[in-house]
Design a protein around this motif. Structure first.
Motif, PDB file in Angstrom:
ATOM      1  N   LEU A 111    -100.544  -1.007 -90.395  1.00 27.81           N
ATOM      2  CA  LEU A 111    -100.457   0.236 -91.149  1.00 27.81           C
ATOM      3  C   LEU A 111     -99.537   0.090 -92.353  1.00 27.81           C
ATOM      4  N   THR A 112     -99.732   0.988 -93.315  1.00 26.74           N
ATOM      5  CA  THR A 112     -98.941   1.007 -94.540  1.00 26.74           C
ATOM      6  C   THR A 112     -98.120   2.286 -94.601  1.00 26.74           C
ATOM      7  N   ILE A 113     -97.223   2.358 -95.577  1.00 28.14           N
ATOM      8  CA  ILE A 113     -96.483   3.599 -95.806  1.00 28.14           C
ATOM      9  C   ILE A 113     -97.465   4.729 -96.080  1.00 28.14           C
ATOM     10  N   ALA A 114     -98.499   4.444 -96.879  1.00 27.53           N
ATOM     11  CA  ALA A 114     -99.482   5.474 -97.209  1.00 27.53           C
ATOM     12  C   ALA A 114    -100.195   6.008 -95.970  1.00 27.53           C
ATOM     13  N   ASP A 115    -100.468   5.133 -94.987  1.00 27.83           N
ATOM     14  CA  ASP A 115    -101.107   5.584 -93.745  1.00 27.83           C
ATOM     15  C   ASP A 115    -100.240   6.597 -93.019  1.00 27.83           C
ATOM     16  N   LEU A 116     -98.925   6.377 -93.051  1.00 28.10           N
ATOM     17  CA  LEU A 116     -98.000   7.200 -92.267  1.00 28.10           C
ATOM     18  C   LEU A 116     -97.450   8.376 -93.056  1.00 28.10           C
ATOM     19  N   ALA A 117     -97.642   8.383 -94.386  1.00 27.41           N
ATOM     20  CA  ALA A 117     -97.143   9.481 -95.217  1.00 27.41           C
ATOM     21  C   ALA A 117     -98.266  10.469 -95.517  1.00 27.41           C
ATOM     22  N   GLN A 118     -99.048  10.787 -94.514  1.00 25.14           N
ATOM     23  CA  GLN A 118    -100.076  11.818 -94.581  1.00 25.14           C
ATOM     24  C   GLN A 118    -100.204  12.425 -93.192  1.00 25.14           C
ATOM     25  N   PRO A 119    -100.875  13.560 -93.055  1.00 27.18           N
ATOM     26  CA  PRO A 119    -100.864  14.269 -91.764  1.00 27.18           C
ATOM     27  C   PRO A 119    -101.278  13.443 -90.565  1.00 27.18           C
ATOM     28  N   ALA A 120    -102.287  12.578 -90.709  1.00 33.26           N
ATOM     29  CA  ALA A 120    -102.755  11.768 -89.577  1.00 33.26           C
ATOM     30  C   ALA A 120    -103.212  10.408 -90.085  1.00 33.26           C
ATOM     31  N   VAL A 121    -103.240   9.442 -89.188  1.00 31.62           N
ATOM     32  CA  VAL A 121    -103.717   8.100 -89.523  1.00 31.62           C
ATOM     33  C   VAL A 121    -105.246   8.103 -89.433  1.00 31.62           C
ATOM     34  N   LEU A 122    -105.906   7.623 -90.495  1.00 28.27           N
ATOM     35  CA  LEU A 122    -107.371   7.646 -90.559  1.00 28.27           C
ATOM     36  C   LEU A 122    -107.981   6.247 -90.602  1.00 28.27           C
ATOM     37  N   ARG A 123    -107.198   5.236 -90.327  1.00 29.87           N
ATOM     38  CA  ARG A 123    -107.672   3.867 -90.506  1.00 29.87           C
ATOM     39  C   ARG A 123    -108.719   3.447 -89.479  1.00 29.87           C
ATOM     40  N   TYR A 124    -108.842   4.178 -88.380  1.00 28.80           N
ATOM     41  CA  TYR A 124    -109.741   3.774 -87.299  1.00 28.80           C
ATOM     42  C   TYR A 124    -110.962   4.684 -87.272  1.00 28.80           C
ATOM     43  N   GLY A 161    -112.146   6.538 -89.313  1.00 31.53           N
ATOM     44  CA  GLY A 161    -111.963   7.817 -89.973  1.00 31.53           C
ATOM     45  C   GLY A 161    -111.594   8.949 -89.034  1.00 31.53           C
ATOM     46  N   PHE A 162    -111.402   8.645 -87.755  1.00 29.55           N
ATOM     47  CA  PHE A 162    -111.039   9.686 -86.790  1.00 29.55           C
ATOM     48  C   PHE A 162    -109.518   9.875 -86.819  1.00 29.55           C
ATOM     49  N   PRO A 163    -109.045  11.126 -86.936  1.00 29.69           N
ATOM     50  CA  PRO A 163    -107.607  11.354 -87.118  1.00 29.69           C
ATOM     51  C   PRO A 163    -106.789  11.105 -85.852  1.00 29.69           C
ATOM     52  N   VAL A 164    -105.773  10.269 -85.997  1.00 30.36           N
ATOM     53  CA  VAL A 164    -104.804  10.046 -84.930  1.00 30.36           C
ATOM     54  C   VAL A 164    -103.474  10.626 -85.404  1.00 30.36           C
ATOM     55  N   PHE A 165    -103.060  11.714 -84.770  1.00 27.98           N
ATOM     56  CA  PHE A 165    -101.778  12.343 -85.083  1.00 27.98           C
ATOM     57  C   PHE A 165    -100.698  11.708 -84.209  1.00 27.98           C
ATOM     58  N   THR A 166     -99.541  11.526 -84.770  1.00 28.46           N
ATOM     59  CA  THR A 166     -98.458  10.888 -84.017  1.00 28.46           C
ATOM     60  C   THR A 166     -97.499  11.934 -83.469  1.00 28.46           C
ATOM     61  N   ARG A 167     -96.886  11.603 -82.352  1.00 27.84           N
ATOM     62  CA  ARG A 167     -95.847  12.463 -81.780  1.00 27.84           C
ATOM     63  C   ARG A 167     -94.643  11.600 -81.463  1.00 27.84           C
ATOM     64  N   SER A 168     -93.516  12.219 -81.234  1.00 28.71           N
ATOM     65  CA  SER A 168     -92.298  11.469 -80.942  1.00 28.71           C
ATOM     66  C   SER A 168     -91.554  12.131 -79.792  1.00 28.71           C
ATOM     67  N   PHE A 169     -90.620  11.385 -79.211  1.00 27.24           N
ATOM     68  CA  PHE A 169     -89.773  11.929 -78.161  1.00 27.24           C
ATOM     69  C   PHE A 169     -88.579  12.653 -78.787  1.00 27.24           C
ATOM     70  N   ILE A 170     -87.979  13.519 -78.005  1.00 28.04           N
ATOM     71  CA  ILE A 170     -86.838  14.293 -78.494  1.00 28.04           C
ATOM     72  C   ILE A 170     -85.745  13.370 -79.024  1.00 28.04           C
ATOM     73  N   LYS A 171     -85.400  12.342 -78.265  1.00 24.96           N
ATOM     74  CA  LYS A 171     -84.272  11.489 -78.631  1.00 24.96           C
ATOM     75  C   LYS A 171     -84.553  10.643 -79.864  1.00 24.96           C
ATOM     76  N   HIS A 172     -85.815  10.546 -80.253  1.00 21.41           N
ATOM     77  CA  HIS A 172     -86.174   9.742 -81.420  1.00 21.41           C
ATOM     78  C   HIS A 172     -86.468  10.596 -82.646  1.00 21.41           C
ATOM     79  N   THR A 173     -86.205  11.899 -82.592  1.00 19.78           N
ATOM     80  CA  THR A 173     -86.552  12.803 -83.685  1.00 19.78           C
ATOM     81  C   THR A 173     -85.287  13.302 -84.375  1.00 19.78           C
TER      82      THR A 173
END
Length: 593
Positions: free
Chosen positions: A376-389, A391-403
């Protein structure tokens, strides 16, 4: 308006990277050749410079190459910058020539560029800089990038120099107004390439090499830049049955916390459990849809059940999951969002392909599928969801301690929904969750806490083209377009296919087939006009061409049954005794692998 990037034969690498970022944000760029063989640089520049309604990029190294000397010709920089409404000055190094360009451009208000003294310092973003720095305004975080970051020396204590970002009390990014020209100075030596692969490195490590640049460009170009339409968030709790108590989670206590602290909780529900509910908790979900919702969490939640490369097998498992949740909805009246939270983040690219064919809105997971992840690139991660696969959107989530606060601000700036994933044990000590909710609500006071279908459907970017058309980029197969203006608006809605077109049945407009659809390798595009104050829903409906296998059989069902009961025993009883929990995990690994 254009971004004018001067060069003397070849665009410098740091300026080329700035162009990549600008184009990613939707800005039109124009390289400008400056001939070296001239004697009167100021007069030449006035003839060579294009339309005044542009933003000039000022890189001192380009000026040095152009004039061919270490001494700056008098008045050259002032005559350059005062031709434009905006000037963006970057790639600043601590040397005397750069200092002379900075001083000339600022009208003597800034004197020089200095190295940072302490690598342990933090970035301080001014609380009054929300108009440019957006959700980062008022935040302090670090450490800085001492190899890249510099600061500006101010002439005395000039109140007309507006500091946006500071390091150690000195400006790192500042604005100076001269007549009708606004000049943004960024004391950063380099610019990150948004198209460069970064592996699994945190985007936060690149903050000073692209975030201030993005802030400046979005401020200068306004509606011509891609910008988010809405800010959304949800807390996602994996696995619980809809019972009053599940492990440390008590639904009645959770509802009180949500009402008191203003947040929404999505239960990623295992379809295997579709017949096992508490009538009392089901009623709670029906009566509080603004606070509680469900989505898909696998099917049986067996190990790596969606990591297979067999699309027919994956299609069968998803078909079972959907049928179970259809029955669940009919019996309970609780809708299950067509969003997949993959158990343990185990999934294949083929699983995304099948989800798309079955018209799921999105997946929420780590952005790295098993088997063949795409770097992945910065551009992949600097948009609402990752579309590289596919074209289906993969949204990311994080844990409390990592946010962190800066993570929240980054998501809000680029329109990434804030999705926090946890398990029942976070409610053993819910203080950390409530503290994070407070951070989110303070950084984004108007954020919309909602169910996952609403979150992904509202994850859209917009920009206005020069012809007035509003360009819309959805990150879900369904998008709600709202015309809040007082006049008719023309919309170009564009679904990214990432070069992998997929069988499409039709596009719907408020449930009716839309007649004029353009489909090619770039994606799906439609043009629509909405009257003032109107809202309409547009949806892409895909065709499922995958075969369906028979039911998995007794052994699979027995294994799934045992696994689920063991996991529930772990969560409800063993999780409160560490020794017994360790023993249970060892047995699980031995018998259920």
């Amino acid at each position: 308006m254009k971004l004018i990037v001067p060069h003397t034969g070849k665009v410098q690498a740091v300026d080329a990277r700035l162009i990549h970022l600008a184009e990613f944000l939707g800005v039109c760029c124009e390289p400008l050749y400056l001939a070296k063989e001239v004697s009167q640089h100021a007069e030449y520049a006035e003839r060579a410079m294009p339309d005044r309604n542009s933003c000039l990029v000022l890189n001192p190294q380009v000026i040095r190459e152009w004039v061919g000397m270490d001494a700056l010709p008098p008045e050259l920089i002032s005559r350059l910058v005062l031709r434009f409404p905006f000037v963006f000055m970057h790639a600043l190094t601590p040397d005397t020539f750069v200092a002379s360009v900075v001083a000339a451009a600022s009208g003597g208000k800034l004197l020089s560029v200095l190295p940072t003294k302490d690598a342990g310092q933090s970035y301080e973003i001014s609380s009054s800089a929300k108009d440019i720095c957006g959700p980062f305004a008022g935040l302090s975080f670090g450490p800085i990038n001492a190899a890249n970051d510099r600061v500006l020396a101010i002439s005395s204590d000039d109140p007309t120099v507006r500091t946006l970002i500071s390091i150690g009390g000195r400006p790192n990014m500042a604005v100076v107004k001269r007549d009708k020209t606004e000049i943004l100075f960024l004391a950063s030596e380099d610019t990150a390439d948004v198209n460069a692969e970064i592996g699994r490195e945190s985007v936060g490590n690149y903050f000073s090499r692209f975030m201030p640049h993005a802030m400046a460009l979005r401020h200068i170009f306004g509606e011509e830049c891609w910008r988010p339409s809405k800010q959304s968030a949800s807390i996602i709790i994996d696995d619980p049955l809809l019972w009053r108590d599940y492990g440390y989670l008590n639904f009645e206590s959770l509802l009180r916390l949500m009402e008191e602290h203003n947040f929404h909780t999505t239960i990623s529900f295992i379809p295997h459990n579709y017949k096992r509910n508490s009538a009392r908790i089901i009623r709670m979900f029906r009566e509080n849809p603004d606070r509680l919702s469900t989505c898909f969490h696998g099917n049986d939640h067996t190990q790596a059940e969606f990591a297979s490369n067999d699309t027919n097998l994956l299609n069968s498992r998803l078909g079972i999951a959907e049928e179970r949740m259809k029955v669940h909805a009919e019996v309970t009246g609780v809708h299950c969002d067509k969003v997949m939270v993959f158990p343990q983040d185990d999934y294949s690219v083929e699983a995304l392909r099948v989800l798309k064919s079955r018209n799921f809105r999105a997946a929420i997971s780590s952005p790295y599928p098993v088997g063949k992840p795409v770097p992945l690139t910065i551009a992949d991660l600097a948009q609402p969801a990752v579309l590289r696969y596919t074209g289906f959107p993969v949204f990311t989530r994080s844990f409390i301690k990592h946010t962190s606060r800066e993570d929240i601000a980054f998501n809000i700036f680029f329109g990434k929904p804030i999705l926090i994933g946890e398990h029942h044990d976070t409610f053993k000590h819910p203080e950390s969750l409530l503290e994070l909710v407070q951070k989110i609500n303070s950084i984004a006071p108007g954020i919309s806490w909602s169910n996952l279908e609403s979150v992904v459907d509202n994850s859209i970017l917009k920009r206005r083209r020069p012809d007035g058309t509003v360009q819309v980029r959805p990150y879900s197969s369904t998008v709600l377009i709202e015309n809040d203006s007082a006049s008719v608006e023309r919309y170009s809605i564009e679904w990214d296919q990432s070069g992998q077109p997929y069988p499409i049945e039709h596009v719907l407009q408020d449930g009716t087939q839309f007649p004029r659809v353009k489909i090619d390798d770039a994606g799906i595009r439609i043009l629509a006009e909405l009257p003032a104050g109107a809202s309409q829903t547009f949806s892409v409906v895909y065709r499922n061409d995958h075969a369906t296998l028979g039911k998995p059989g007794f052994m699979w069902d027995a294994k799934a049954f045992i696994r689920r009961r063991l996991c529930e025993a772990r969560d409800n009883y063993l999780s409160k005794n560490q020794h017994m929990l360790a023993a249970a995990k060892a047995l699980g690994r031995r018998f259920l692998q």
